[in-house]
Enzyme design. Structure first.
Site, PDB file in Angstrom:
ATOM      1  CG  ASP A 107      -0.296  -0.546   2.464  1.00 11.87           C
ATOM      2  OD1 ASP A 107       0.900  -0.257   2.682  1.00 11.87           O
ATOM      3  OD2 ASP A 107      -0.961  -1.255   3.231  1.00 11.87           O
TER       4      ASP A 107
ATOM      5  CG  ASP B  13      -8.928  -1.926  12.712  1.00 13.05           C
ATOM      6  OD1 ASP B  13      -7.929  -2.522  12.252  1.00 13.05           O
ATOM      7  OD2 ASP B  13      -9.427  -0.930  12.158  1.00 13.05           O
TER       8      ASP B  13
ATOM      9  CG  HIS C 143      -5.928  -2.432   9.400  1.00 16.87           C
ATOM     10  ND1 HIS C 143      -5.922  -1.810  10.623  1.00 16.87           N
ATOM     11  CD2 HIS C 143      -4.671  -2.284   8.904  1.00 16.87           C
ATOM     12  CE1 HIS C 143      -4.726  -1.309  10.862  1.00 16.87           C
ATOM     13  NE2 HIS C 143      -3.949  -1.585   9.829  1.00 16.87           N
TER      14      HIS C 143
ATOM     15  CD  GLU D  31      -9.611  -0.234   8.487  1.00 17.07           C
ATOM     16  OE1 GLU D  31      -9.796  -1.018   9.450  1.00 17.07           O
ATOM     17  OE2 GLU D  31      -8.642   0.554   8.429  1.00 17.07           O
TER      18      GLU D  31
END
Length: 211
Positions: free
Chosen positions: A68, A137, A139, A144
């Site tokens: 990314d 979380d 991801h 996500e």
């Protein structure tokens, strides 16, 4: 087929990754590696570098594809993933810089950057071994929880939690970009082998739910 391997510490996990990649490199000097940033894979890259140097493994033809990049952040910024990959992977493993690729986060070409990146991976023959971390979380990359399992590389809005987690790399959360371009889950799952590493109690809930 997924396999869950529990090790006593990050060092063992790093050695496991490094040994696997080093053995693959001996069989295929044109290996294509999927590369992740963040704190999780750093030790794995260092362990791989030790083996490459000790056994004089040729990595001159290895290609790398980062997961990314922040959208709208200059490549010259020290926290752009172009720079982070250069510091933590390309230089550490002594890879050929021209063969290490990072998604184009420029806002001028962001609309076609995802398609272009997936095509580049395909032209390289696909990713042989992808290393991943997982966020608190859940991801992966900047995907996500709830992201489509067939998603390709695309632009995404960063959640507040992810921006807060990454604020430690900037002077303040206000400097953390609000958007990114990330390989999708569909792109990631095309890799022939995937290492997902997770360390520490703060990742425990995410790991449990993922498994």
């Amino acid at each position: 087929m997924a396999e869950v391997i529990i090790v006593k510490d990050p060092q063992q996990a790093a050695v496991l990754y490094a040994t696997t990649v080093a053995n693959a490199l001996k069989n295929d000097p044109n290996l294509v590696l999927g590369l992740a940033t963040g704190s999780t894979p750093v030790q794995a890259y260092r362990e791989l570098a030790k083996i490459i140097q000790a056994e004089n493994i040729d990595v001159s033809q290895v290609q790398g594809f980062a997961l990314d990049e922040y959208a709208g952040l200059s490549e010259d910024h020290p926290e752009s993933y172009h720079n982070v990959i250069q510091r933590t992977v390309t230089q550490v493993l002594n890879l050929t810089p021209e063969l290490v690729h990072v998604p184009n986060g420029s806002m001028e070409s962001i609309q076609t950057a995802g398609k272009d990146y997936d095509e580049a991976i395909e032209c390289a023959g696909g990713i042989d071994i992808q290393i991943l971390g997982i966020g608190t979380d859940g991801h992966i990359g900047f995907n996500e929880p709830g992201s489509s399992l067939s998603s390709g590389t695309r632009i995404k809005t960063l959640t507040q939690q992810t921006r807060e987690d990454n604020a430690r790399f900037f002077n303040s959360i206000d400097e953390v970009p609000t958007h990114c371009i990330t390989q999708g889950i569909g792109t990631i799952m095309k890799a022939r082998h995937v290492f997902l590493l997770a360390f520490g109690e703060n990742k425990a809930d995410a790991v449990v739910q993922t498994v």
